[in-house]
Structure formats: C-alpha cells, structure tokens
Design an enzyme around this catalytic site. Sequence first.
Site, PDB file in Angstrom:
ATOM      1  N   TYR A 165       0.853  -1.186   0.000  1.00 15.05           N
ATOM      2  CA  TYR A 165       0.000   0.000   0.000  1.00 15.05           C
ATOM      3  C   TYR A 165       0.888   1.235   0.000  1.00 15.05           C
ATOM      4  O   TYR A 165       1.856   1.308   0.760  1.00 15.05           O
ATOM      5  CB  TYR A 165      -0.887   0.015   1.247  1.00 15.05           C
ATOM      6  CG  TYR A 165      -1.760   1.250   1.376  1.00 15.05           C
ATOM      7  CD1 TYR A 165      -2.826   1.466   0.503  1.00 15.05           C
ATOM      8  CD2 TYR A 165      -1.512   2.202   2.362  1.00 15.05           C
ATOM      9  CE1 TYR A 165      -3.631   2.601   0.614  1.00 15.05           C
ATOM     10  CE2 TYR A 165      -2.315   3.342   2.485  1.00 15.05           C
ATOM     11  CZ  TYR A 165      -3.368   3.534   1.608  1.00 15.05           C
ATOM     12  OH  TYR A 165      -4.160   4.648   1.719  1.00 15.05           O
ATOM     13  N   ASP A 259       9.237   3.132  -0.542  1.00 14.33           N
ATOM     14  CA  ASP A 259       8.207   3.786   0.246  1.00 14.33           C
ATOM     15  C   ASP A 259       8.471   3.442   1.713  1.00 14.33           C
ATOM     16  O   ASP A 259       8.102   2.376   2.199  1.00 14.33           O
ATOM     17  CB  ASP A 259       6.814   3.324  -0.199  1.00 14.33           C
ATOM     18  CG  ASP A 259       5.713   4.010   0.598  1.00 14.33           C
ATOM     19  OD1 ASP A 259       6.044   4.783   1.529  1.00 14.33           O
ATOM     20  OD2 ASP A 259       4.535   3.764   0.310  1.00 14.33           O
ATOM     21  N   LYS A 287       4.410   9.359   8.631  1.00 16.09           N
ATOM     22  CA  LYS A 287       4.205   8.754   9.948  1.00 16.09           C
ATOM     23  C   LYS A 287       5.190   9.286  11.013  1.00 16.09           C
ATOM     24  O   LYS A 287       4.997  10.377  11.508  1.00 16.09           O
ATOM     25  CB  LYS A 287       4.202   7.230   9.810  1.00 16.09           C
ATOM     26  CG  LYS A 287       3.021   6.807   8.906  1.00 16.09           C
ATOM     27  CD  LYS A 287       2.629   5.364   8.944  1.00 16.09           C
ATOM     28  CE  LYS A 287       1.292   5.194   8.229  1.00 16.09           C
ATOM     29  NZ  LYS A 287       1.297   4.332   7.071  1.00 16.09           N
TER      30      LYS A 287
HETATM   31  C1  PLP Z   1       0.594   4.825   5.726  1.00 15.28           C
HETATM   32  C2  PLP Z   1       1.302   4.587   4.458  1.00 15.28           C
HETATM   33  C3  PLP Z   1       1.129   5.429   3.351  1.00 15.28           C
HETATM   34  C4  PLP Z   1       0.105   6.523   3.316  1.00 15.28           C
HETATM   35  O1  PLP Z   1       0.349   7.530   4.228  1.00 15.28           O
HETATM   36  P1  PLP Z   1      -0.860   8.510   4.646  1.00 15.28           P
HETATM   37  O2  PLP Z   1      -0.211   9.518   5.539  1.00 15.28           O
HETATM   38  O3  PLP Z   1      -1.875   7.652   5.291  1.00 15.28           O
HETATM   39  O4  PLP Z   1      -1.377   9.116   3.378  1.00 15.28           O
HETATM   40  C5  PLP Z   1       1.922   5.219   2.248  1.00 15.28           C
HETATM   41  N1  PLP Z   1       2.816   4.229   2.219  1.00 15.28           N
HETATM   42  C6  PLP Z   1       3.006   3.398   3.260  1.00 15.28           C
HETATM   43  C7  PLP Z   1       4.042   2.333   3.172  1.00 15.28           C
HETATM   44  C8  PLP Z   1       2.243   3.533   4.405  1.00 15.28           C
HETATM   45  O5  PLP Z   1       2.406   2.685   5.419  1.00 15.28           O
END
Ligand code: PLP
Length: 453
Positions: A165, A259, A287
């Site tokens: 994701y 990511d 995060k």
């Molecule tokens: C949480 C997450 C996202 C999205 O971040 P948001 O701040 O919720 O938009 C993208 N990539 C990874 C790997 C994530 O864990």
Amino acid sequence: MIWQPLLLTARLKELGVDDLPLFYMNSEDLFARAVELMPGGVNSPVRAFRAVGGTPRFIKSANGAKITDIDGRTYIDYVGSWGPMILGHADAEVVTALAQAATRGTSFGAPNELEVEIAEEIIDAVPSVEMVRMVNSGTEATMSAIRLARGVTGRNKLVKFEGCYHGHGDSLLVKAGSGVATLGLPDSPGVPSSLAESTIIAPFNDPDALEQAFNQHGDIAAVIIEPVVGNMGCVPPQKGYLNAVRELTSRNGALLIFDEVMTGFRVARGGAQELYGVLPDITTLGKIIGGGLPVGAYGANRDLMGHIAPAGPIYQAGTLSGNPLSMTAGLITLKRLRDQSVYKRLEHATAKLCHGLSAAAAEAGINTVTNRVGSMWTSFFNREPVTGWTTANKSDCRLFGRFFHAMLDQGVYLAPSQFEAGFVSLAHDDEIIDRTVTAARKAFKNLGETGKG
Ligand SMILES: *Cc1c(COP(=O)(O)O)cnc(C)c1O
C-alpha cells in the site's frame, strides 16, 4: 434526525454539568451518529471494524503505551496511530513543545527555521537522501515521488507489488488479480483505466517476476516498493531480494522508490535502506517524521530533487507543508531517535512480545506465524511462512477476528485486521509486554477450546 442525547448534552452543559456520566455517551451511540454523518462512520476505512465485526471504539485520550475510549476503558495500544507514535502517546517533551509552538502561530505559508532543521535531520539519517521536500501525508509523498520519476525518465509505467500500500493515489490503487503476468485492473472505481493500465503488478519477494515485467514493458518509469511490507501484515524481504530489485531497476533505466512511510525511523533510524544496505533513488517518508501530526516527505539525491519546482519544472506544492506544528513534533521525535539505544530497546521489547505470542499460540495448539522486523510485527493465523500476498491471504481471518475481540475484551488494542502490522513504542515496557502475553495466552486458549473454525 434529532439526536436526543446530544440535545441533552447541550442542556447539561448550559446547566454547567461538564463531567457527564459514562453511560451517557458511549462508542455505540457515537458510532450510530457517525455512520449518518461520515461514510462508514469513519474518516479512514481501516478504523472501522469491518474485518473483525463490532463497533469501533471512540478514543478520548492516549498516554504512553495506552489509549482510553469514551466508554472509560483503557487499552494497551499496538496500533500507535498506525505507526507514528514511536515515542508513545502524549510524550511530555512533544506535548510541551507543541503547546509553546502553537502560541507562536500555527502556519505561516512562508519559510520557517524548523523546516531547515528537520531537513537536516532527515538527510543525516536516511542514507540515500541528499535533499528533501516536506508534504502533508504519505499519500502526497508517494504521488509526488511518482511524478518526479515520470518527469525525469519521460516514461509512464509503474511497477508496484501485490499487497503493498502506498496511499490512495490513482496510480497506486491497483492490485493484482493473481499471478505474475496479471496487468493492473482498477481496484477502486474512479481510477481512470488509463492510469490503472500503466500500473504493473508483481508479487513481492519474487525477483523473476520483476524481471519478467521489465522484459514485457519498455516504458517503466519506476518501481515502488515497501522494502519491509507492513500493509499486508509485516512481511520482510527475503535475503538478497532488495538487492535484486535494485539491480533490475538500474539495469532497465527505471528509478527505484522505497516507500519508507512506515519503515523510515521505524526499522532503523535510516529506515530499511540502512538496515539492508540497499539504496533507492527516491525515498518517501511520513508517519514517524511528523511525531503524530500530519506529515509526509520525499527525498533523493541533489540531481533528482533539482527537478522539483521552483528549482526545476516538476510542480508540487502545499499550503500547510512544513507547518511549524508538524515540524515541531517531528523534529523532537527524530532527535530522540538519534540515540541508537532506542532501537535496541524496541528490538528487545518486540522480540519478547513475539516470542511470548508464538509460545502462547503453540501451547494452545493454534497455528500462527509471527513475522517481525524491529518493532514492526504481525502474527498471522497461518500454517505456512508468509512471504507475500498469496501466503498472507491464506490466513484464517475469522480466527483472527475472534482473537482480536478476545484481546480487546482483556484491554489490548490490536489493529482490526489480519493484514496490518503492529507497532511497539518506547513506552511499551516489560510489564506491558508481560500483560499482553498473559492476555494472549488466555485468548489463544479460548480459541483452542471453542474450536478453531
Ligand atoms: C501509511 C502509508 C502510506 C500513506 O500515508 P498517509 O499519511 O496515510 O497518506 C503510504 N505508504 C506506506 C508504506 C504507508 O504505510
């Protein structure tokens, strides 16, 4: 619909009664109101208890390793706001600094000193990042990273991996039907088919499948990957896999995007790229770097970042980007993570937790597979090693749902889905881990006794 308790609440407030009795407003009542007002009653789908049944708890406050709901129940929390709260909730230093920062103004729309400081901190920590741009969410970070990759390479296609994701950007809301050769199909209505078609799906931990994707498509701008997957539950890369991804991507003239929105400052200070010694071209963060406030970032070497406006032509902007509140919470969090002993402590606590959970499941005769990297972990109700989406998807989600509720009833708040990582914070001490394992022993035992179906 007029909500009687709400009117009554207002009336009681008028009368100066502030401290309402607990039975007065509970999670059930609030959720009934919420579903009338917000799609599914929530502002982000993962918060609803769709996969496990029941009503989501409305959280009133959080402190350290614990959260308290409006029903007055306190839980040991392994969600940690889905990753950011590595110091624990309501950390005293963060809260004090935020309160002070707010008195100096909450957003300027002009440069501020904290943006420079956090950029230095991120660049110091993350091996492949020489320049960084702050944004407001992980979604924004990955969308911007992909634009950068497309803009620089002049190519359109994107490879992503099954079960990963990367936020809810159009190009990224696509997953495989099944199999290596499956091309992207829109997983979500509203994603233009032209975009879905430019996203190629490959299975995680399978270098041959990625090679095949490159052989079939000449127009690949970037490969985006969670270097340690958190979003199908915790799934580590197998030995040599990230090296293979790096090598294939370079050889084919595409850019590699790690990511690290979840793994950055989580699995190591410098993220998965530090832990595994494999460097991407572009890194996305989020995060933890916001310390619990809205944030995201993307970074790369000077050459690549020089293409971003106003230094270069690739446009990306944000009204609230780099706002002093997010920067304050983020900066304090990142400074505390400079002390490498924090990662040893997190490792120790999470290893203890995972060993305890595995032993408790085994005692009760329940099949689980626990994956862990640092303080990210998932116990899958599964018989075989979980190495990608195909194996993760064989987990017994019904059994997980029962386990989830058995833990919730004993005051342990897990992510309400089998396909999520759990997070341990610096506030999870030995006593909290022990209490969790004791609760798990009871929960597994009940599952074992009442049948596993
Ligand atoms: C949480 C997450 C996202 C999205 O971040 P948001 O701040 O919720 O938009 C993208 N990539 C990874 C790997 C994530 O864990």
